[in-house]
Design a protein around this motif. Structure first.
Motif, PDB file in Angstrom:
ATOM      1  N   PHE A  11       0.859  -1.180   0.000  1.00  0.00           N
ATOM      2  CA  PHE A  11       0.000   0.000   0.000  1.00  0.00           C
ATOM      3  C   PHE A  11       0.897   1.233   0.000  1.00  0.00           C
ATOM      4  N   THR A  12       0.749   2.079  -1.015  1.00  0.00           N
ATOM      5  CA  THR A  12       1.576   3.278  -1.147  1.00  0.00           C
ATOM      6  C   THR A  12       0.666   4.493  -1.311  1.00  0.00           C
ATOM      7  N   PRO A  13       0.052   4.940  -0.221  1.00  0.00           N
ATOM      8  CA  PRO A  13      -0.895   6.050  -0.331  1.00  0.00           C
ATOM      9  C   PRO A  13      -0.237   7.370  -0.701  1.00  0.00           C
ATOM     10  N   THR A  14       1.039   7.542  -0.341  1.00  0.00           N
ATOM     11  CA  THR A  14       1.792   8.739  -0.701  1.00  0.00           C
ATOM     12  C   THR A  14       3.178   8.315  -1.151  1.00  0.00           C
ATOM     13  N   ASP A  15       3.920   9.266  -1.682  1.00  0.00           N
ATOM     14  CA  ASP A  15       5.289   8.970  -2.102  1.00  0.00           C
ATOM     15  C   ASP A  15       6.196   8.706  -0.913  1.00  0.00           C
ATOM     16  N   ASN A  16       5.754   9.102   0.290  1.00  0.00           N
ATOM     17  CA  ASN A  16       6.614   8.993   1.459  1.00  0.00           C
ATOM     18  C   ASN A  16       6.287   7.802   2.365  1.00  0.00           C
ATOM     19  N   LEU A  17       5.221   7.087   2.055  1.00  0.00           N
ATOM     20  CA  LEU A  17       4.800   5.993   2.923  1.00  0.00           C
ATOM     21  C   LEU A  17       4.596   4.716   2.116  1.00  0.00           C
ATOM     22  N   THR A  18       5.237   3.640   2.591  1.00  0.00           N
ATOM     23  CA  THR A  18       5.064   2.314   1.987  1.00  0.00           C
ATOM     24  C   THR A  18       4.696   1.329   3.079  1.00  0.00           C
ATOM     25  N   MET A  75       6.053  -0.958   7.855  1.00  0.00           N
ATOM     26  CA  MET A  75       5.700   0.387   7.403  1.00  0.00           C
ATOM     27  C   MET A  75       6.954   1.244   7.388  1.00  0.00           C
ATOM     28  N   GLU A  76       7.148   1.938   6.293  1.00  0.00           N
ATOM     29  CA  GLU A  76       8.329   2.786   6.147  1.00  0.00           C
ATOM     30  C   GLU A  76       7.903   4.190   5.730  1.00  0.00           C
ATOM     31  N   TRP A  77       8.227   5.174   6.599  1.00  0.00           N
ATOM     32  CA  TRP A  77       7.906   6.571   6.325  1.00  0.00           C
ATOM     33  C   TRP A  77       9.185   7.332   6.035  1.00  0.00           C
ATOM     34  N   ALA A  78       9.206   8.039   4.926  1.00  0.00           N
ATOM     35  CA  ALA A  78      10.275   8.992   4.657  1.00  0.00           C
ATOM     36  C   ALA A  78       9.840  10.320   5.264  1.00  0.00           C
ATOM     37  N   LEU A  79      10.220  10.576   6.528  1.00  0.00           N
ATOM     38  CA  LEU A  79       9.790  11.772   7.231  1.00  0.00           C
ATOM     39  C   LEU A  79      10.400  13.027   6.643  1.00  0.00           C
ATOM     40  N   SER A  80      11.560  12.868   6.022  1.00  0.00           N
ATOM     41  CA  SER A  80      12.235  13.950   5.322  1.00  0.00           C
ATOM     42  C   SER A  80      13.215  13.309   4.355  1.00  0.00           C
ATOM     43  N   THR A 113      16.203  13.064   4.586  1.00  0.00           N
ATOM     44  CA  THR A 113      17.330  12.460   5.307  1.00  0.00           C
ATOM     45  C   THR A 113      16.911  11.581   6.480  1.00  0.00           C
ATOM     46  N   LEU A 114      15.607  11.489   6.776  1.00  0.00           N
ATOM     47  CA  LEU A 114      15.158  10.760   7.959  1.00  0.00           C
ATOM     48  C   LEU A 114      14.053   9.777   7.596  1.00  0.00           C
ATOM     49  N   THR A 115      14.245   8.505   7.959  1.00  0.00           N
ATOM     50  CA  THR A 115      13.277   7.444   7.663  1.00  0.00           C
ATOM     51  C   THR A 115      12.922   6.705   8.946  1.00  0.00           C
ATOM     52  N   LEU A 116      11.622   6.491   9.148  1.00  0.00           N
ATOM     53  CA  LEU A 116      11.130   5.714  10.277  1.00  0.00           C
ATOM     54  C   LEU A 116      10.554   4.397   9.764  1.00  0.00           C
ATOM     55  N   THR A 117      10.995   3.292  10.353  1.00  0.00           N
ATOM     56  CA  THR A 117      10.517   1.964   9.969  1.00  0.00           C
ATOM     57  C   THR A 117       9.898   1.274  11.176  1.00  0.00           C
ATOM     58  N   THR A 146      20.408  10.084   7.619  1.00  0.00           N
ATOM     59  CA  THR A 146      21.590  10.137   6.766  1.00  0.00           C
ATOM     60  C   THR A 146      21.984  11.590   6.552  1.00  0.00           C
ATOM     61  N   GLY A 147      23.062  12.007   7.190  1.00  0.00           N
ATOM     62  CA  GLY A 147      23.565  13.356   7.038  1.00  0.00           C
ATOM     63  C   GLY A 147      24.705  13.416   6.046  1.00  0.00           C
ATOM     64  N   ASP A 148      25.317  14.582   5.949  1.00  0.00           N
ATOM     65  CA  ASP A 148      26.427  14.740   5.017  1.00  0.00           C
ATOM     66  C   ASP A 148      27.601  13.844   5.393  1.00  0.00           C
ATOM     67  N   ARG A 149      27.869  13.734   6.700  1.00  0.00           N
ATOM     68  CA  ARG A 149      29.015  12.938   7.127  1.00  0.00           C
ATOM     69  C   ARG A 149      28.655  11.911   8.196  1.00  0.00           C
ATOM     70  N   LEU A 150      27.479  12.050   8.803  1.00  0.00           N
ATOM     71  CA  LEU A 150      27.100  11.161   9.894  1.00  0.00           C
ATOM     72  C   LEU A 150      25.794  10.445   9.577  1.00  0.00           C
ATOM     73  N   THR A 151      25.832   9.113   9.638  1.00  0.00           N
ATOM     74  CA  THR A 151      24.625   8.282   9.501  1.00  0.00           C
ATOM     75  C   THR A 151      24.301   7.690  10.870  1.00  0.00           C
ATOM     76  N   THR A 152      23.068   7.893  11.307  1.00  0.00           N
ATOM     77  CA  THR A 152      22.656   7.454  12.633  1.00  0.00           C
ATOM     78  C   THR A 152      21.499   6.466  12.510  1.00  0.00           C
ATOM     79  N   ILE A 153      21.626   5.357  13.226  1.00  0.00           N
ATOM     80  CA  ILE A 153      20.555   4.374  13.328  1.00  0.00           C
ATOM     81  C   ILE A 153      20.210   4.231  14.796  1.00  0.00           C
ATOM     82  N   ALA A 154      18.946   4.365  15.122  1.00  0.00           N
ATOM     83  CA  ALA A 154      18.514   4.211  16.520  1.00  0.00           C
ATOM     84  C   ALA A 154      17.169   3.508  16.530  1.00  0.00           C
ATOM     85  N   GLY A 155      16.964   2.683  17.548  1.00  0.00           N
ATOM     86  CA  GLY A 155      15.691   1.972  17.584  1.00  0.00           C
ATOM     87  C   GLY A 155      15.473   1.216  18.868  1.00  0.00           C
TER      88      GLY A 155
END
Length: 783
Positions: free
Chosen positions: A246-253, A318-323, A325-329, A373-382
């Protein structure tokens, strides 16, 4: 034990790898054509990356490559993966071995060591971890401790499988196959939808007759016209997988996947190494006379030897592209399995060691994960929550006098089985003719309930244009509860229980505990050139504490809990490697060297009742090297070669007891494979396709003791296998006809030895599959 053996030295491995020397003319032709090795994107670090950019040891396969190699079973993966061994004794009892460490305990009280992930969810519990490989997107085999991102079960690595997702464009495929031993296969999928909602339905059904004949009940058996059991190692398996996207928007799968699998296989061929079937011998590769228990339906749960197993799970991702550079799964999943296996543990015509294993389990997990995902720093937290509730009930059936005689408990000098194959029933003699037969039954069961909470964070910093530094940490908190129950009545003849198990009269005795730990990892990735990366990693792995509960007799004569707590097994993994590609990605390669230091190394042993338990073997070390290469030779041939050398053993220290100096079970010192894939255009729109894969394993021990049982060797010499597939395809019309042969040279080899019978002085042996050949038709429709 008579058996055909083939001994191969390290020279054979060198020759096999030397045979993959890369013809420069062929590579040049590939370079001129612009062709390149297929790049498989992986998700091992919880974000999409190229294998070369991941600073850990990982082997990945696309679903297309699996189909080209005719790999539809998990154990076949280990034929082409360095550092991985998967043993499929049955779908109820698979063993996963990564870098010498085995995870195959069926006890609900023990924890897995190797994580098996299915669409991002941990399904590692042994009796529920097996599944068929069909309609697969990719498989990732990650080696070394991965607890920071995968959880505590990944103490030595993980096997991660992702299935294909629904698509917008209508498409379908159907494959039909048939071969020797009455094999039949049907599999396929259909998909389609619109921009908002897509669906996919995939299925596979396959069956095959047994390849070890069972003469029980036949005219040449001890009981002509009696209970007839099917031939051993037959399979009948059905798998269904409907899914929605289900892909109701380009930012949500949103992906919803349901899996259902049903296994109805015949019994495992546990061939006795001491006593032969009527008119036969003790070779694991000849026929058996396994009649089982005459009261099997009432006592063990089903009349015939074999497996009835059902698994199902539901996965909501569910995967949201909040911005940008920021994704919530979010991953929510529930899985359950129900497996009943009835097996003849002594592997003879005697009513001696007839067991069932009724294993059930259900689990629920929820994970939330943020990736920035930043220019030089990638952060994963959960954060992750995992809960499971399981049980393993083991009923037992025997005839009293046969059991006592075959177990060597009667000093009468009468053999268990006579030279003519007849079984000595001594009850009339022992009871003075008062009773002709004394059926006996008992059962024991273990239970486990675990609640696990964890939080994790992982940071990757681009220190320079060429260097990345990674540091990660997972905190895990566990509440574990173990239980045990038994019904173990006194036998008439022995005036005591036949199995050395204290009866609880069905009452469940329990013990519990709470544990926590911190699991870090540190990685360095350095780009030596644009196409070559060096990496080094230090990581901690942890196999959870085991609360082992059995019954003992209290001071008042009643059953009380006897609790043994095995401390957590801790491993520190130190590894360095190189990954890269050359000649515009016509050749890709990887090599690594690792050292692992274990404390409180856990081993799985069997007691005299055939009950598995966890023991602390002390300290252990593991040193190894892994190498793999893939290359395009011209425009028609893709070649791969890999090898692994692993020196895994329990430290030679007197404090480690009788297992000191022993090699890890199920782990060959050397493994290697090499092969090629061929695809050449012919006239008339046709193409000639094919694959040829050679694999090698050096000698292996099947039990931690590394010692004979009843004077019979419990190991396997080195062996090699050859698999072949040839096909003709018309891609424009969407069809292909192919022939295949697995174990082309019909090599005789073992997949297991010792087993439950070994605990009673009667080791049994399980033969590997012989030559399987067949024909398959593949058809594709739509896009």
């Amino acid at each position: 034990m008579p058996a055909k053996k083939h001994t191969f030295t390290r020279t054979a491995i060198s020759l096999a790898l030397a045979g993959t020397a890369l013809p420069l003319a062929g590579i040049s032709a590939a370079q001129e054509s612009g062709a390149a090795i297929e790049e498989v994107k992986v998700y091992a670090q919880r974000r999409e990356q190229s294998v070369e950019d991941v600073p850990i040891s990982i082997t990945a396969y696309s679903g297309d490559l699996l189909e080209r190699a005719n790999i539809i079973e998990l154990d076949a993966l280990s034929d082409v993966t360095p550092g991985l061994v998967i043993q499929e004794q049955s779908p109820n009892n698979p063993g996963f071995v990564i870098r010498g460490i085995t995870s195959d305990s069926g006890s609900a009280q023990a924890s897995p060591r190797v994580s098996v992930y299915y669409n991002g969810v941990d399904v590692s519990r042994s009796r529920g971890s097996y599944f068929e490989l069909f309609d697969i997107e990719r498989v990732e085999v990650v080696k070394g401790p991965q607890a920071t991102l995968f959880g505590t079960a990944a103490s030595v690595g993980a096997v991660s499988v992702y299935t294909k997702k629904p698509e917008v464009a209508p498409a379908a495929a159907l494959s039909l196959g048939a071969g020797n031993y009455g094999s039949r296969l049907a599999r396929g999928f259909a998909t389609g939808g619109n921009e908002t909602l897509q669906a996919r339905m995939a299925f596979m059904y396959r069956e095959r007759d047994g390849f070890i004949d069972n003469i029980a009940g036949s005219a040449i058996s001890q009981n002509p016209g009696g209970r007839s059991q099917g031939d051993m190692q037959a399979i009948e398996r059905l798998s269904l997988r409907p899914s929605l996207r289900f892909t109701p928007t380009d930012n949500l799968t949103v992906d919803l996947v349901y899996n259902y699998e049903e296994n109805d296989d015949s019994g495992t061929s546990f061939k006795n190494g001491r006593f032969a079937p009527t008119g036969g011998d003790t070779s694991p590769f000849s026929y058996v006379e396994m009649s089982g228990s005459p009261v099997s339906a009432e006592v063990l749960g089903k009349a015939d030897l074999g497996i009835e197993r059902e698994t199902q799970d539901l996965n909501l991702t569910m995967e949201w592209a909040l911005s940008p550079t920021l994704t919530l799964t979010s991953i929510s999943a529930r899985r359950e399995f129900d497996s009943l296996e009835v097996f003849d543990a002594d592997g003879t015509q005697a009513w001696f060691l007839e067991f069932g294993e009724d294993a059930e389990g259900e689990q629920f997990s929820q994970e939330f994960r943020l990736v920035h995902t930043g220019d030089r720093l990638t952060t994963i937290a959960g954060a992750n929550y995992f809960t499971e509730d399981g049980s393993q009930r083991v009923p037992f059936s025997t005839e009293e006098s046969i059991y006592l005689n075959c177990a060597g408990a009667l000093p009468l000098g009468i053999p268990c089985i006579n030279a003519d194959g007849s079984v000595n029933l001594l009850t009339p003699i022992l009871t003075g003719g008062a009773v002709q037969q004394l059926p006996y039954q008992a059962e024991f069961a273990n239970y486990g309930n675990n609640d696990i909470w964890s939080i994790f964070a992982d940071f990757t910093w681009a220190a320079t244009e060429r260097m990345e530094l990674t540091a990660g940490l997972r905190y895990v908190s566990e509440d574990r509860r173990s239980g045990f129950s038994a019904l173990s009545p006194n036998a008439v003849i022995a005036q005591a229980p036949l199995l050395p198990v204290v009866s609880t009269n069905g009452e469940i005795l329990e013990a519990s505990g709470s544990f926590d730990d911190y699991l870090p990892r540190f990685n360095v990735l350095y780009s030596l050139t644009d196409e070559t990366n060096l990496y080094a990693t230090i990581a901690k792995g942890r196999r959870s504490e085991v609360i082992d509960v059995v019954a003992a007799t209290g001071t008042d004569g009643s059953a009380v809990a006897n609790v043994t707590e095995s401390p957590a097994e801790i491993v520190w993994n130190y590894e360095a490697g190189i990954k890269g590609s050359v000649m515009d990605s016509r050749i890709s390669y990887g090599a690594s060297v690792f050292y692992q230091d274990y404390s409180d190394f856990q081993v799985t042993l069997q007691d005299e009742a055939g009950n598995f338990f966890t023991a602390n073997a002390g300290a252990a070390t593991n040193l190894g090297v892994e190498i793999d290469v893939r290359a395009l030779l011209g425009t028609d041939i893709e070649l791969f070669a890999n090898t692994a050398w692993i020196d895994a053993e329990i430290d030679r220290d007197s404090s480690n007891g009788t297992l000191a100096g022993n090699r890890f079970r199920l782990q060959p010192e050397w493994t290697a494979s090499t092969g090629l894939f061929y695809d050449r255009d012919l006239s008339g729109g046709l193409s000639l396709t094919g694959s040829l894969i050679y694999s090698y394993r050096s000698d292996v021990f099947f039990e931690p003791e590394n010692a004979p049982i009843a004077g019979i060797d419990i190991s396997e010499d080195a062996y090699s296998l050859l698999n072949l597939r040839l096909g003709v395809a018309n891609r424009a019309s969407g069809w292909e006809v192919s022939v295949f042969a697995n174990n082309l040279l019909d090599e005789e080899y073992l997949v297991d030895a010792g087993n439950t019978g070994g605990s009673f002085g009667n080791p049994t042996f399980v033969a590997g599959p012989p030559l399987f050949w067949g024909v398959q038709v593949d058809m594709r429709f739509g896009d």
